[in-house]
Design a protein around this motif. Sequence first.
Motif, PDB file in Angstrom:
ATOM      1  N   GLY B  92       0.776  -1.236   0.000  1.00 19.16           N
ATOM      2  CA  GLY B  92       0.000   0.000   0.000  1.00 19.16           C
ATOM      3  C   GLY B  92       0.804   1.281   0.000  1.00 19.16           C
ATOM      4  N   THR B  93       2.129   1.159   0.075  1.00 17.15           N
ATOM      5  CA  THR B  93       2.959   2.351   0.160  1.00 17.15           C
ATOM      6  C   THR B  93       4.148   2.219  -0.793  1.00 17.15           C
ATOM      7  OG1 THR B  93       4.006   1.253   2.039  1.00 17.15           O
ATOM      8  CG2 THR B  93       2.474   3.028   2.554  1.00 17.15           C
ATOM      9  N   ALA B  94       4.731   3.360  -1.149  1.00 18.79           N
ATOM     10  CA  ALA B  94       5.947   3.350  -1.964  1.00 18.79           C
ATOM     11  C   ALA B  94       7.138   3.408  -1.013  1.00 18.79           C
ATOM     12  CB  ALA B  94       5.967   4.528  -2.930  1.00 18.79           C
ATOM     13  N   ALA B  95       7.883   2.304  -0.918  1.00 23.24           N
ATOM     14  CA  ALA B  95       8.905   2.153   0.115  1.00 23.24           C
ATOM     15  C   ALA B  95      10.029   3.177   0.018  1.00 23.24           C
ATOM     16  CB  ALA B  95       9.492   0.743   0.047  1.00 23.24           C
ATOM     17  N   SER B  96      10.413   3.537  -1.205  1.00 22.81           N
ATOM     18  CA  SER B  96      11.568   4.420  -1.374  1.00 22.81           C
ATOM     19  C   SER B  96      11.192   5.882  -1.208  1.00 22.81           C
ATOM     20  CB  SER B  96      12.192   4.195  -2.752  1.00 22.81           C
ATOM     21  OG  SER B  96      11.316   4.656  -3.751  1.00 22.81           O
ATOM     22  N   MET B  97       9.911   6.153  -0.979  1.00 26.23           N
ATOM     23  CA  MET B  97       9.489   7.546  -0.818  1.00 26.23           C
ATOM     24  C   MET B  97       9.152   7.816   0.645  1.00 26.23           C
ATOM     25  SD  MET B  97       7.378   7.823  -4.397  1.00 26.23           S
ATOM     26  CE  MET B  97       7.083   9.594  -4.343  1.00 26.23           C
ATOM     27  N   SER B  98       9.132   9.099   1.012  1.00 29.23           N
ATOM     28  CA  SER B  98       8.962   9.441   2.424  1.00 29.23           C
ATOM     29  C   SER B  98       7.499   9.337   2.844  1.00 29.23           C
ATOM     30  CB  SER B  98       9.479  10.844   2.685  1.00 29.23           C
ATOM     31  OG  SER B  98       8.654  11.780   2.043  1.00 29.23           O
ATOM     32  N   ILE B  99       7.279   9.398   4.159  1.00 28.52           N
ATOM     33  CA  ILE B  99       5.922   9.338   4.697  1.00 28.52           C
ATOM     34  C   ILE B  99       5.074  10.459   4.116  1.00 28.52           C
ATOM     35  CG2 ILE B  99       4.578   9.606   6.821  1.00 28.52           C
ATOM     36  CD1 ILE B  99       6.800   8.214   8.342  1.00 28.52           C
ATOM     37  N   GLU B 100       5.632  11.681   4.126  1.00 31.82           N
ATOM     38  CA  GLU B 100       4.825  12.817   3.653  1.00 31.82           C
ATOM     39  C   GLU B 100       4.569  12.728   2.151  1.00 31.82           C
ATOM     40  OE1 GLU B 100       6.940  16.322   4.806  1.00 31.82           O
ATOM     41  OE2 GLU B 100       8.433  16.143   3.212  1.00 31.82           O
ATOM     42  N   GLU B 101       5.531  12.179   1.406  1.00 30.86           N
ATOM     43  CA  GLU B 101       5.320  12.030  -0.045  1.00 30.86           C
ATOM     44  C   GLU B 101       4.224  11.016  -0.319  1.00 30.86           C
ATOM     45  OE1 GLU B 101       9.795  13.192  -1.712  1.00 30.86           O
ATOM     46  OE2 GLU B 101       9.327  11.113  -1.255  1.00 30.86           O
ATOM     47  N   ASN B 102       4.222   9.919   0.448  1.00 31.36           N
ATOM     48  CA  ASN B 102       3.161   8.928   0.295  1.00 31.36           C
ATOM     49  C   ASN B 102       1.798   9.524   0.617  1.00 31.36           C
ATOM     50  OD1 ASN B 102       3.816   5.867  -0.267  1.00 31.36           O
ATOM     51  ND2 ASN B 102       5.602   6.712   0.788  1.00 31.36           N
ATOM     52  N   LEU B 103       1.716  10.276   1.707  1.00 32.02           N
ATOM     53  CA  LEU B 103       0.438  10.887   2.081  1.00 32.02           C
ATOM     54  C   LEU B 103      -0.010  11.897   1.030  1.00 32.02           C
ATOM     55  CD1 LEU B 103       0.919  11.349   5.923  1.00 32.02           C
ATOM     56  CD2 LEU B 103      -0.897  10.046   4.809  1.00 32.02           C
ATOM     57  N   ALA B 104       0.960  12.641   0.484  1.00 34.48           N
ATOM     58  CA  ALA B 104       0.621  13.658  -0.521  1.00 34.48           C
ATOM     59  C   ALA B 104       0.037  12.997  -1.767  1.00 34.48           C
ATOM     60  CB  ALA B 104       1.858  14.468  -0.883  1.00 34.48           C
ATOM     61  N   MET B 105       0.602  11.847  -2.144  1.00 35.88           N
ATOM     62  CA  MET B 105       0.063  11.142  -3.316  1.00 35.88           C
ATOM     63  C   MET B 105      -1.360  10.682  -3.050  1.00 35.88           C
ATOM     64  SD  MET B 105       3.221   8.904  -4.848  1.00 35.88           S
ATOM     65  CE  MET B 105       3.743   8.065  -3.365  1.00 35.88           C
TER      66      MET B 105
END
Lengths: 310, 264
Positions: B92-105
Amino acid sequence: MLTFPVVAGVLEQGLVYSLMALGVFITFRILAFPDLSVDATFPLGAAVCAKMITSGYDPFLALIVSLAAGLIGGLLTGLLNTKLKISSLLAGILTMTALYSVNLRIMGRANIPLLRQPTFITILEETGLPQQYVPLLFFFSLVLIVKLVLDWFLHTEIGFALRATGDNPQMIRSLGVNTDAMKVLGLALANGLVALSGGLVAQYQGFADVGMGIGTIVAGLASVIIGEVLLHPQSVVMQVLSVIVGSMIYRLAIFLALRLGFAPTDLKLVTAVLVIIALAAPNLSRSRRQSKLLARLGKGVVNGVKPGGN
Amino acid sequence: MLSLAGISKTFNLDTPSPNPALRGIDLHLEPGEFVTIIGSNGAGKSTLLNAIAGVFPIDSGRIVVDGQDITNWPEHKRASLIGRVFQDPMMGTAASMSIEENLAMAAKRGERRGFARGVNVNSRARFREMLADLGLGLENRLSDKVKLLSGGQRQSLTLLMATISRPKLLLLDEHTAALDPKTAQQVAELTNQIVKSAGLTVLMVTHNMEHALNTGTRTVMMHEGQIIFDVSGDKRAKMTVADLLNEFSRLRGESLADDRLLLG
């Protein structure tokens, strides 16, 4: 010895080829798409530049058209993969093969010399910049601009979607992103950069050759991996920087290989070996650690565990 | 809110061993309904969620969400209406990206993405607040890569991502099954809390019968690609796991008897 022209030469090559390496970085690392079409979009950019300059067009305009030609090449690979469902490797190979003929068509023959033709170098020299610094300054400024634009782009909403497409396509699709469109976008962008690099190299070295793209992918990959090994980038900004640094180091390694007495024709072999070592190094050191551990287990010194204890 | 009419899907249709995964599913969910789905392996639970999310086209039937017929919509287009959490916390998440980047997407779910900055000061403050509500300390780790998080943290983040833009329908596919019991409990409580406060309509697949009965407002049981049991209200409130198991074997027994009759 290390005179200014020698150092400048290595730096210039590192910079101009770093645009190509950034293209490879976008496909390999960001999209996780092994794109082999770069072997043909690099000479495509060179062919376009050489043909346009010898036909009397402005060298800077020629660079822009090279970039556009590369975009179209990447687009082709992307559409083959996403619309016709051809595997990523094969899509790249098909584009590469097709573009070989296209490049020959553009040039009309296998090699176009640009001696005594206007290039970005002759034009910039006329502005009164010190002659020996012209390529270095121009390449540095261009790479800096490309790096800043890429940093910015990869932090936009679309840039996030592009990165997530390579990281976890299922997840980003479930958030409403058309991953096929992202792949095509990334491939176009990457090959645009590669072709721009090819056009610059043609003008810089004074000729375009239909065979100049052979091994582009491996050289690009070498730069990406060297940069990663040296800088361990933890952010996108550092990742992009590491590719540029990697490209410089790679060109330095090539320069040193020549100094050591390798023939220029041996360089592809040297590059391939370099990439193999860089790719294998983490695995080799792990298996060495494991065999050391096993040896210690054999003596029964790790936590008192005897061999075959479990 | 969700209306399924005659959904059928057969995998390997053109092979000697076709696999009918869904056989005429009819299901209707009112807004705010929270339906748990149980059934044995191969009953078609996950296939049903995948069909609704548009992972593959269905062979026949209609899928309507919030009044819109989405039967022929591609997966990425359905995302504007449907949020999803998978069993595997990695999915459910993009591992190489940050928490805030995942939430922003996730916050841009189903919207047009442009050249605006992916994360800005305002969104960052909003994310920090939401993460603080999780009580996992993630609000201080906004720029950490998601791959540094534990399974439970990742699944909590995924849950937040699936619900941040208030989807019309939330699909949960055994989203606590891969977690240790304590973490699973926490994520389950978080799920109830988010669903309640946002008033979401939910379809949740679970293997845990007790969980199926004490979570949500309605429970359906699937078997061999069909819904064989559907319970809600007072009857469900009084039901125990034992009742559910009895119901299951009774229904299966009947269907077996039918088969025998047919063969006879």
